[in-house]
Enzyme design. Sequence first.
Site, mmCIF file in Angstrom:
data_model
loop_
_atom_site.group_PDB
_atom_site.id
_atom_site.type_symbol
_atom_site.label_atom_id
_atom_site.label_comp_id
_atom_site.label_asym_id
_atom_site.label_seq_id
_atom_site.Cartn_x
_atom_site.Cartn_y
_atom_site.Cartn_z
ATOM 1 N N MET A 294 -15.126 2.511 -25.505
ATOM 2 C CA MET A 294 -15.337 2.180 -26.917
ATOM 3 C C MET A 294 -16.084 3.335 -27.562
ATOM 4 O O MET A 294 -17.314 3.335 -27.672
ATOM 5 C CB MET A 294 -16.106 0.868 -27.040
ATOM 6 C CG MET A 294 -15.245 -0.342 -26.714
ATOM 7 S SD MET A 294 -16.174 -1.858 -26.929
ATOM 8 C CE MET A 294 -14.858 -3.053 -27.065
ATOM 9 N N HIS B 17 -26.397 35.439 -24.560
ATOM 10 C CA HIS B 17 -27.764 35.320 -24.033
ATOM 11 C C HIS B 17 -28.764 35.484 -25.167
ATOM 12 O O HIS B 17 -28.594 36.378 -25.985
ATOM 13 C CB HIS B 17 -28.011 36.400 -22.985
ATOM 14 C CG HIS B 17 -29.423 36.405 -22.487
ATOM 15 N ND1 HIS B 17 -29.886 35.472 -21.586
ATOM 16 C CD2 HIS B 17 -30.475 37.208 -22.793
ATOM 17 C CE1 HIS B 17 -31.166 35.709 -21.341
ATOM 18 N NE2 HIS B 17 -31.545 36.752 -22.075
ATOM 19 N N GLY C 31 -15.725 2.155 -40.818
ATOM 20 C CA GLY C 31 -15.861 1.196 -39.717
ATOM 21 C C GLY C 31 -17.271 1.083 -39.164
ATOM 22 O O GLY C 31 -18.263 1.398 -39.826
HETATM 23 C C1 LIG Z 1 -25.090 1.426 -32.637
HETATM 24 C C2 LIG Z 1 -23.797 2.098 -32.246
HETATM 25 C C3 LIG Z 1 -23.792 3.460 -32.001
HETATM 26 C C4 LIG Z 1 -22.612 4.091 -31.671
HETATM 27 N N1 LIG Z 1 -22.648 5.431 -31.440
HETATM 28 C C5 LIG Z 1 -21.514 6.066 -31.104
HETATM 29 C C6 LIG Z 1 -21.514 7.475 -30.900
HETATM 30 O O1 LIG Z 1 -22.544 8.143 -31.025
HETATM 31 N N2 LIG Z 1 -20.346 8.072 -30.584
HETATM 32 C C7 LIG Z 1 -19.187 7.362 -30.432
HETATM 33 O O2 LIG Z 1 -18.157 7.957 -30.123
HETATM 34 N N3 LIG Z 1 -19.154 6.030 -30.621
HETATM 35 C C8 LIG Z 1 -20.283 5.377 -30.961
HETATM 36 N N4 LIG Z 1 -20.238 4.032 -31.184
HETATM 37 C C9 LIG Z 1 -18.955 3.322 -31.008
HETATM 38 C C10 LIG Z 1 -18.049 3.531 -32.215
HETATM 39 O O3 LIG Z 1 -18.721 3.093 -33.372
HETATM 40 C C11 LIG Z 1 -16.745 2.777 -32.026
HETATM 41 O O4 LIG Z 1 -16.177 3.131 -30.790
HETATM 42 C C12 LIG Z 1 -15.765 3.119 -33.130
HETATM 43 O O5 LIG Z 1 -16.297 2.772 -34.392
HETATM 44 C C13 LIG Z 1 -14.436 2.372 -32.922
HETATM 45 O O6 LIG Z 1 -13.572 2.693 -33.951
HETATM 46 P P1 LIG Z 1 -12.401 1.692 -34.404
HETATM 47 O O7 LIG Z 1 -11.725 2.390 -35.524
HETATM 48 O O8 LIG Z 1 -11.622 1.270 -33.243
HETATM 49 O O9 LIG Z 1 -13.143 0.379 -34.924
HETATM 50 P P2 LIG Z 1 -14.317 0.116 -35.958
HETATM 51 O O10 LIG Z 1 -15.087 1.336 -36.233
HETATM 52 O O11 LIG Z 1 -15.016 -1.068 -35.451
HETATM 53 O O12 LIG Z 1 -13.558 -0.219 -37.305
HETATM 54 C C14 LIG Z 1 -12.779 -1.354 -37.468
HETATM 55 C C15 LIG Z 1 -12.793 -1.749 -38.920
HETATM 56 O O13 LIG Z 1 -11.830 -2.784 -39.103
HETATM 57 C C16 LIG Z 1 -12.314 -3.693 -40.068
HETATM 58 N N5 LIG Z 1 -11.603 -4.965 -39.880
HETATM 59 C C17 LIG Z 1 -11.701 -5.829 -38.836
HETATM 60 N N6 LIG Z 1 -10.834 -6.865 -38.998
HETATM 61 C C18 LIG Z 1 -10.201 -6.637 -40.168
HETATM 62 C C19 LIG Z 1 -9.183 -7.331 -40.876
HETATM 63 N N7 LIG Z 1 -8.646 -8.449 -40.401
HETATM 64 N N8 LIG Z 1 -8.751 -6.819 -42.053
HETATM 65 C C20 LIG Z 1 -9.271 -5.656 -42.543
HETATM 66 N N9 LIG Z 1 -10.231 -4.954 -41.913
HETATM 67 C C21 LIG Z 1 -10.676 -5.431 -40.736
HETATM 68 C C22 LIG Z 1 -13.799 -3.766 -39.762
HETATM 69 O O14 LIG Z 1 -14.509 -4.180 -40.911
HETATM 70 C C23 LIG Z 1 -14.118 -2.324 -39.380
HETATM 71 O O15 LIG Z 1 -14.602 -1.596 -40.485
HETATM 72 C C24 LIG Z 1 -21.400 3.357 -31.562
HETATM 73 C C25 LIG Z 1 -21.396 1.984 -31.824
HETATM 74 C C26 LIG Z 1 -22.572 1.361 -32.166
HETATM 75 C C27 LIG Z 1 -22.554 -0.104 -32.466
#
Ligand SMILES: Cc1cc2nc3c(=O)[nH]c(=O)nc-3n(C[C@H](O)[C@H](O)[C@H](O)COP(=O)(O)OP(=O)(O)OC[C@H]3O[C@@H](n4cnc5c(N)ncnc54)[C@H](O)[C@@H]3O)c2cc1C
Length: 466
Positions: free
Chosen positions: A319, A445, A41
């Site tokens: 998020m 420590h 993701g």
């Molecule tokens: C620059 C940056 C730095 C970050 N740093 C941190 C950090 O240090 N620590 C932290 O905890 N969080 C961090 N985050 C936030 C973190 O990346 C997200 O909170 C996390 O990835 C959310 O996970 P998720 O599984 O909900 O969604 P996502 O990781 O967004 O994954 C969703 C996936 O679903 C796929 N998808 C979407 N629609 C469809 C569909 N219709 N069919 C099939 N696949 C689909 C997408 O391609 C994606 O790969 C950061 C975010 C960014 C942008």
Amino acid sequence: MVDKFQAVVIGGGPGGYVCAIRLAQLGLKTALIESRGSLGGTCLNVGCIPSKSLLNLSEEYRKAKNLSSKGIEIGKIKLNLSKMMKNKDKAVTILTKGVEFLLKKNKVTYLKGTGSFKSKNEIKIKDNQNNETSIQADNIIIATGSDSVTLKGAEFDEKIIVSSTGALKLEQVPKKMLVVGGGYIGLEMGSVWSRLGAEVHVIEFLDHITPGMDKEISNEFMKILKKQGIIFHMQHKVEKIKKNKLGAIVFTIDKEGNKKDFESDVVLISVGRKPNTNGLNLEKVGIDLDEKNRVKTDKNFRTNQDNIYAIGDVISGPMLAHKAEDEGIAVAENIAGQSGHVNYDTIPGVIYTTPEVASIGKTEEQLKDLNIKYKIGKFSFMANSRAKAIDDGEGFVKILADEKTDKVLGAHLIGPHVGELIAEIGVAMEFGASSEDIARTCHAHPTFSEAVKEAALSVDKRAIHS
Ligand SMILES: Cc1cc2nc3c(=O)[nH]c(=O)nc-3n(C[C@H](O)[C@H](O)[C@H](O)COP(=O)(O)OP(=O)(O)OC[C@H]3O[C@@H](n4cnc5c(N)ncnc54)[C@H](O)[C@@H]3O)c2cc1C
């Protein structure tokens, strides 16, 4: 014949892939659909992992440049940005491939393509050649995550006007970078490019950075970033962004109504993220969304359709990758008939700048709003022997405990390695510990963790080293 699964997860981010593995561990025939062509993701591909790689390497660069002041002469330090980027890409590839291996090991069927609802038990998958297949599922988990948002009229071209994704792969160090939005993503990426030589300006609408964070920490954080050379323009509203020959101009208006334009070669817009609900055909199955377009769920992550669930960035809450993972595990256990649960009071938040910033539980401002009486224990890293030994004494640990019961209600830290130290306080809070419990626990420590113990001692005004 249409393949049938007991559970199908749409989205292979930290929420989705962890959920799929847990479902498979619990014996359900599980499939995971991912459109990106690689697993992990936002977090592994364009978020947590590449940003932490660049934060680490840019910090090594900054430190190396300052080593001679500490008696280590290693000659002229030169930046090779393309090698640095390759190093980051290698970390991403290793980790995303690792997730693919984990799915295989747990016998999760990995389906590449974009998933959308045909009915409440049938999902259509379109691959990148536009071939369509369908699968059936008893339970469906929406884990489609989120995407960067931009400002009206400012399209991301990922070269001049960039989202965090573009900021992770710039081909040269900008002379000047404007960061619109003083949240953690903007400050992490701003730190990276500032360390590599860019003049970084942060334009923020509010009067403080990192909204929602304990105010005392947020003020200290801004002070330290300023000392590092980042320039802040607070209470400035961006009215318009226009590209020009050299880059872009950001037109702003401050709280007194004065207009000010900023010119730069790169503008990073980091003003938030929006849930990925488009293209899922949610209307077809009548899934309710909230006012921010997030999928509405109950406390068991169930939508208004009883076999359809949602987790991670696509629903409400912070998020964060670990929040998405914990929800993924909880929903899998609920579907398997167990009692999955996420404690939203103990989700840590970490900013991986130098120094790091970490927080958990309630802030002072929240406790005041809730009319909860509290005691404060604080300890500065200036008085921590490990921090002193390595000349890394910026920041402090602050613990908030209930005035009557001494139960730990929150902790807010800024300083060396606090992203790791926060885990101790998380465990303590999960066990309903008091500040005295932490204070009476023996800490090695000399370690940074002694600052946590001393802050806990300081709740009852009995810190030894301050
Ligand atoms: C620059 C940056 C730095 C970050 N740093 C941190 C950090 O240090 N620590 C932290 O905890 N969080 C961090 N985050 C936030 C973190 O990346 C997200 O909170 C996390 O990835 C959310 O996970 P998720 O599984 O909900 O969604 P996502 O990781 O967004 O994954 C969703 C996936 O679903 C796929 N998808 C979407 N629609 C469809 C569909 N219709 N069919 C099939 N696949 C689909 C997408 O391609 C994606 O790969 C950061 C975010 C960014 C942008």
